[in-house]
Design an enzyme around this catalytic site. Structure first.
Site: not given
Ligand code: XP7
Length: 303
Positions: A122, A239, A269
């Protein structure tokens, strides 16, 4: 005995002298973690965690990588976990990249001949990409788990983006809202562990932090064409926190001859903290990929 100044303590009030740590270029103390393999290491792997979380959440992944005789290391970014700094505040996104390079150089001093890999999730994926761009020939490979490459319309709606830009001048500390834990994973146990983790920042994301994320996103778009290192990207199609479009953009833009994208339908995610069938497959994918690259990078031959 000169009056000893009171020892620096972590946000959880533990003296840093009792914790593995490094001091960054701004004099801030960062909490570090090391997962050293039993046998002599074949490569170094730096893990960059995501926004609001901390590197302790990578213990499972790191333990697994030490099984390949890889020396895994990480730190809590400024403003996160057991490191200093106001929670989820950073003066410039580049601070995350600078601190990562400092830690990587520190480890390379002790292991100058080992290939170095990065693994980022991320926001940590954004940090890994920008770190690789600053040192184009330093890394033997990079693994990206649902990397932040483009702002997702869910997390950064055009209104939020506009508001962030305008508000950053008048109300930089205004909250853009917290990360929705139910968008992190379909695995209820993992969502529960995330929401109950005291080292995770559950407060809202400040406007000023959103601005830094957007700066990173803009810089990444310009930097992707410079990447030539082997890349493994893993992303869940639905996501909502980091749009998979970013991973497709990466695949279409990097110069790396060796690039692989694995898409996980229906997965959310945090792929490494998803339903067992997803996370098991993700771990296996990462192990296999890094194992191949380490052998190819000419790490000590595995007799
Ligand atoms: O296991 C875990 C637990 C936490 C999660 C990682 C979270 C993470 O790092 N994210 C997700 C949210 C994303 C928001 O993006 C923005 C928001 C406002 C804005 F103005 C511009 C942007 Cl770009 C940034 C990256 N994984």
């Amino acid at each position: 005995m000169p009056e000893e100044s009171s020892p620096r303590r972590s946000p959880q009030n533990i003296p840093y002298q009792d914790l593995p740590h490094m001091v960054n270029a701004d004099g801030q103390y960062l909490f570090c973690r090391y997962w050293k393999p039993a046998a002599p290491p074949r490569a170094l792997v730096f893990i960059a965690h995501g926004a609001g979380e901390h590197c302790g959440r990578y213990d499972d992944l790191a333990q697994m990588l030490t099984g390949l005789n890889l020396f895994v290391f990480a730190h809590d970014h400024v403003g996160h976990g057991q490191s200093e700094g106001d929670r989820m505040v950073v003066s410039d996104f580049h601070v995350f990249v600078r601190d990562s390079l400092q830690h990587i150089e520190l480890m390379k001093k002790d292991h100058p001949d080992l290939p170095v890999f990065m693994l980022g999730h991320s926001m940590g994926g954004a940090i890994s990409i920008l770190t690789a761009c600053e040192r184009p020939s330093e890394f033997s490979g990079m693994v990206l788990i649902s990397p932040l490459i483009v702002a997702s319309p869910e997390a950064a709606t055009p209104i939020k983006v506009f508001a962030a830009k305008v508000l950053n001048f008048v109300l930089p500390n205004l909250s853009l809202g917290a990360i929705d834990p139910n968008m992190v994973s379909r695995n209820k146990k993992e969502v529960e562990s995330y929401t109950s983790d005291p080292l995770v920042h559950h407060g809202g994301m400040k406007v000023s932090f959103g601005i830094q994320l957007m700066n990173a996103v803009a810089k990444i778009e310009r930097s992707l064409p410079k990447l030539t290192l082997p890349i493994l990207v893993l992303h869940g199609s639905p996501d909502k926190l980091c749009d998979i479009k970013g991973s497709y953009l990466l695949m279409d833009t990097v110069q790396s001859p060796d690039k692989t994208l694995k898409v996980y339908d229906e997965a959310y995610h945090a792929l490494h903290k998803e339903l067992p069938e997803v996370s098991t497959a993700v771990f296996k994918e990462i192990l296999t990929w890094i194992g191949q690259k380490v052998s190819a990078a000419g790490g000590p031959s595995h007799t």
